[in-house]
Every structure is written in C-alpha cells, then in structure tokens.
Design an enzyme around this catalytic site. Structure first.
Site, PDB file in Angstrom:
ATOM      1  N   PHE A  26      72.521  57.556  23.818  1.00 16.01           N
ATOM      2  CA  PHE A  26      71.200  56.936  23.795  1.00 16.01           C
ATOM      3  C   PHE A  26      71.381  55.421  23.846  1.00 16.01           C
ATOM      4  O   PHE A  26      72.033  54.835  22.982  1.00 16.01           O
ATOM      5  CB  PHE A  26      70.451  57.315  22.524  1.00 16.01           C
ATOM      6  CG  PHE A  26      69.893  58.723  22.538  1.00 16.01           C
ATOM      7  CD1 PHE A  26      70.360  59.665  23.438  1.00 16.01           C
ATOM      8  CD2 PHE A  26      68.902  59.097  21.651  1.00 16.01           C
ATOM      9  CE1 PHE A  26      69.843  60.949  23.454  1.00 16.01           C
ATOM     10  CE2 PHE A  26      68.376  60.374  21.658  1.00 16.01           C
ATOM     11  CZ  PHE A  26      68.845  61.304  22.553  1.00 16.01           C
ATOM     12  N   GLU A  27      70.791  54.782  24.839  1.00 17.30           N
ATOM     13  CA  GLU A  27      70.917  53.344  25.020  1.00 17.30           C
ATOM     14  C   GLU A  27      69.535  52.704  25.100  1.00 17.30           C
ATOM     15  O   GLU A  27      68.517  53.377  24.959  1.00 17.30           O
ATOM     16  CB  GLU A  27      71.742  53.040  26.277  1.00 17.30           C
ATOM     17  CG  GLU A  27      73.152  53.622  26.255  1.00 17.30           C
ATOM     18  CD  GLU A  27      73.966  53.288  27.492  1.00 17.30           C
ATOM     19  OE1 GLU A  27      73.586  52.348  28.216  1.00 17.30           O
ATOM     20  OE2 GLU A  27      74.975  53.962  27.754  1.00 17.30           O
TER      21      GLU A  27
END
Length: 587
Positions: free
Chosen positions: A372-373
């Site tokens: 997750f960015e």
C-alpha cells in the site's frame, strides 16, 4: 596545653570536583542519555579533545544525566560550558530546592553556573543537561560539581570495575550473565547497547526479551554509596534462531523480487517460467482495486497488446506450480504506486478478503504481499497510539489480513513493502501529531506491522524513492549508499520510540522477518545502491564490519535477505542485483 589550644576545630573536608568524566574525554562513561540522544564529538570542544553533542527528537529533549555522591547539609556549585539555544544545566534530588539554569541564544560557548545546598539526609544528587523540543543539537563540555568531598576515613570507596564477565544464550530470547563479585559493591548494572540498564544485587543476571539469531554485547558496572565503577570488559553472546511468524519454508537468506505480471514498462516482460532460480519469493505485481474504496481487488496477466510474449493463463499457472515444486513462494502483491487501496468500511474489508482469496485460489498462490503506497494509509486526527489504532482504514486492513491468515493457515506467507515515510519516519512523527498539522501518513504502517507481527513472514521496507530519514543516532541519512540501509534496518531490528515517546516503543522485529528493499538498477527507482555498497550494508548488519560512522545496536547474522524492484529490471541490468546476492550468500 598551649599547643592543644592552638589546634582549633578539625578541618572541613576539602572541596573537590565530584562529576565523573565531566569533559567527556572517556566517551559517555558515567553518563546516561535519554533515547540514545547523546554522542561524543571531537569538534567543536571547549576544553580537552571531546564534548557532548545531544540531539532532541520528537518528545525527547535529549537529557543526559549522572548521579553523584555528595555530603549531606553541604553547599555545591554546578558549572559547565554549553553551545546552542535553550540548553539547560541543573541538579535534582538535592533534598532542598532543585536548581537549573539555561541559555537562550546559540553562538559561542557560554558558561552556566548554579549553586544549591543538600538536605540533612541527602547523600546523592543527579546533575543533568538537556536541550528543548524541536531545537537542533546542542553541545556541553567541562561540566563540574564542586563542593565537600563525601569520601574520607570510614567512607566507602568507589568500587573497581567487575572482571570475569561471561555471557551464554539460554534460549532464543534470553542470555545468562555471570561475573566476579566486587568487594564493597552493593549493586551492579548490566549495560547493553540500545537497551535500558538492568540493575541487580548479585554477581549474575538473566537478560530476557531478546531477539532470536542476534549477537548482543554486554558490560557490567558496580556501585555503592561512593558512586559507580567503570564498566567491565565486554562479553558477547548470540541467541539461537527462533520460530514464529507466518509462512515457513523460506531459506535462511532469501532473495525477493517483484515480477511485472500485469503490465509492461521499459524493462520488458518476463515469463514466469523464465524467472531464474535465484529468486526465492516472487511477488506478482499487481492486484489492484476496481476503485480506491471498493476493496475489490482484481488481477490479470499483461494484455498481449502490451506484452507480445506473454504466456497463456494455463502456462502461467503451470509455471507457478513448477516454482513451488522447486521450493519457491509466489505471492499476489496488492497496491503498488498506482493501486490506491482504502478499506474505509467493513463492507470494503469483507470484499477485500473475498476478492484476494479468489486470486490466491485461482492461481494457487502461497500468500499475500501488502504494498500500500501513496494515500492508501493515513491516520485520523486523534489516533496517536500505534498499539491501539482507531482509524478505519488501518483497523479494517488488520482485520482483513488476520482473516486471510486464519483461512489459509500457518503456511500462509505474509510480506509487506512499505515506504520509509510510513515506517521509520515514525521515529520523529506519527500521524497528524498530538496537536494536528502533520502529514497524517507519517508512520501509518506501524500499527499494521505491530498488530500482525506474529503473522508476518517478511518486512522489506523500500529504502528508495525516499527523502532523508533520521536514524537512531538522531542524524539524517540519505539513500543511495550503505549508510542509509544500515541506519534504516537498525531501526527495525532495535525498535524505537514512536514520535520520540519513550512510553510508546515500537518493538524490534526478528532478523528473520526483515529484508532490505532496493531498486535493481538506476532505471528502477531513485536511490539505486551499487553492489559494493550493498555488500557493505550486509557486512555491517550481519558481521558488524564495514559500518562506517554509524554504530548499530546489535549484529544480526540471521537477517533474512534482500528485496528488489524488480525481477524485470534486474534482467534489464544483466542480473547484477541477483548475482551479487548469490555471491554474498553462496546461492
């Protein structure tokens, strides 16, 4: 008779400087600094060849202190030279009125002095210096405490340094220490780099709460009413490897790589069957959501219009099984740079579980990589404790992953690839902060990692595409060289106070749970590190050699390995990254 009368009253005890190592010529011997905030420097100094440099961080004001034996009902003068703004010098535990003094402006060295009187039963005081929150590093030198010497006939003498220290691991998380008792000592203190001192009253100690497969160095000092002895010679012990974490079956040192399975870019497409045997974990990039908040994750092979050499679904699935038969792990990686995922509702959480399960089942995969960015994770205002998160996107992600782990059992492989902003930056900042105004994404992965640490197979933080990050030495480190990887990895393997709050310490991960994340080539991302520098980082972390100026808080021969973005880029670069890994670990 005349001679007797001329003698007069007995002489008072001579004044003496009671501070030990007040010029810091013996390093930090005798001093204790909060949060490892203090370090000895050789320039600038006021006198001699050394001075104390202390750096406030977060809620830590960089307090360095020493307990000194004094005489009751006596007057003492505390003095020292400081450089910096808002630098304090003081004494506590005086038994009367505690005192402090400070300087407001930076610039040249300034002398601080203050005087106090001890109480009628006071036998020791604590002298200290500290800075102020949000201020840069400050300097202290030539610190003195002048007054009546508490020693003399009938008074205890400073004990000698303990000798004969030996250390042996008794389990994967504990070490037994023994040493020769020191005459006159009433207590002992066990010192370990990066840990709070342990006080005992006998010449032995059991140190617990350690990390498996890790080398520790110990020293011991003795104490009595006269003060504390110098520390003993060091003794080391290495804890054996331990179990725990999800998804066994990885080699002792593993190479992890991302495979561009669903898209093409300048690196070219690599078929699953053509991935070399060097790669122990292959993360399929990427499973992406149908919308940011849907939780509905989809994965498809790269379209033939983008990737003319893409294999068929059947060929891909067969190649996955062949990798697994060879002992490799194949995971679905969720997110990536363009795949924002926000599980803001329980409905999205449940959809995430069902859609990820469908991908795992369809392709027969071994587990899940969370990548997750961007804005996938951020903390709501008021969510300030990583141990008890309240933000829905965080709570729902933790719940979803625990559900997947429970569904697939102990062999489920769980990995994570956060950016430094979401992990190590948490040493300075966490969420929007106690008063708001900070970036709410700062440290936002910490509650996820912490809640899932017992299920986590591998954490490989992206040591690239990163700004400068403060390490445990309270210095900023920049990507691209061994120093950055050493400092960032040391934080994960040592633990750290979140936002400088020593009451909220993110505990260390086991070394077998940690790999270093790097770009395979200069084209793959900012912060590319040459093979020579990668080797230096590995040498420092696993052997404590080639460390440069950074002092790690341990030695971790069980460090799991390396991760790279990506397998495709490594092929583009002539397999330089994987060949360096194989050469180092004998693959």
């Amino acid at each position: 008779m005349a001679g007797f009368l001329a003698a007069g009253p007995p002489a008072a005890a001579a004044d003496a400087d009671l501070v030990r190592n007040g010029g810091f010529e013996a390093g930090l011997d005798g001093w204790s600094c909060s949060g490892d905030s203090g370090a000895v420097v050789t320039t600038p100094v006021h006198g001699g060849s050394s001075a104390l440099r202390a750096t406030p961080a977060g809620q830590d004001n960089a307090r360095c202190s020493q307990t000194v034996t004094v005489r009751p009902d006596s007057t003492y003068t505390l003095g020292g030279w400081v450089q910096g703004a808002y630098v304090y010098l003081g004494a506590s535990g005086t038994g009367t009125t505690d005192v402090s003094t400070w300087t407001q402006t930076p610039g040249a060295w300034k002398q601080l002095t203050t005087t106090f009187r001890t109480g009628p039963s006071t036998t020791s005081v604590t002298v200290y210096t500290h800075g102020w929150y949000g201020q840069p590093a400050h300097l202290t030198d030539d610190l003195t405490l002048v007054g009546p010497d508490p020693g003399g006939p009938g008074q205890p003498q400073l004990p000698a340094a303990p000798t004969g220290l030996s250390a042996s691991a008794t389990s994967s998380t504990s070490v037994a220490l023994t040493w020769t008792a020191v005459p006159g000592a009433t207590s002992y203190t066990v010192h370990r780099d990066g840990a709070a001192p342990l006080s005992v009253t006998s010449a032995s100690a059991a140190v617990t709460g350690l990390t498996a497969a890790t080398t520790y160095t110990f020293r011991v000092s003795a104490a009595n009413a006269a003060g504390t002895s110098p520390q003993s010679a060091p003794a080391t012990a290495t804890t054996p490897g331990g179990g725990g974490g999800g998804g066994g079956g990885l080699p002792a040192h593993a190479l992890v790589g991302y495979l561009h399975a669903s898209f093409a870019n300048g690196s070219g497409y690599v078929r699953m069957a053509d991935v070399p045997a060097s790669w122990d974990v292959v993360n399929l990039a990427f499973g992406e959501p149908t919308s940011v908040t849907s939780g509905d994750i989809r994965f498809r092979l790269c379209p033939v219009t983008e990737c003319p050499n893409v294999e068929s679904e059947a060929e891909f699935k067969a190649a996955v099984k062949a990798k697994q038969a060879a002992g490799k792990k194949v995971l679905i990686s969720i997110g990536g740079q363009n795949g924002q995922v926000q599980l803001a509702s329980t409905a999205a959480r449940d959809t995430f579980v069902s859609s990820v399960s469908k991908i795992i089942d369809e392709y027969g995969l071994d587990g899940l990589d969370i990548d997750f960015e961007g804005h996938s994770l951020s903390l709501a205002t008021g969510d300030t404790d990583f141990r008890a998160p309240t933000t829905p996107v965080v709570v729902n992600l933790i719940s979803a992953v625990k559900t997947l782990k429970a569904k697939y059992g102990p062999d489920f492989v769980l990995t994570m690839a956060p950016e430094t902003f979401f992990v190590q930056l948490g040493y300075q900042y966490y969420g929007s902060g106690p008063w708001g105004g900070q970036d709410p994404r700062a440290g936002a992965y910490l509650p996820v990692i912490h809640a899932l640490r017992d299920d986590l197979t591998l954490l490989h933080v992206q040591d690239y595409n990163s700004g400068s990050i403060m390490g445990l030495d309270n210095q900023y480190h920049s990507m691209g060289g061994a120093d950055f990887h050493i400092a960032m990895t040391d934080m994960l393997l040592t633990g750290f106070p979140v936002a400088g709050n020593t009451a909220r310490v993110f505990p260390a991960l086991r070394p077998d749970q940690v790999a270093i994340g790097l770009p395979a080539t200069t084209d793959a991302g900012n912060g590319h590190t040459s093979p020579a520098e990668v080797t230096k980082a590995l040498n420092c972390l696993t052997k404590k050699t080639d460390c440069g100026t950074y002092l790690t808080h341990g030695t971790w021969p069980g460090l799991r390995g390396l991760m790279t973005w990506s397998i495709n880029w490594d092929r583009f670069g002539g397999w330089e990254f994987s060949r360096n890994f194989d050469a180092y670990f004998g693959g």
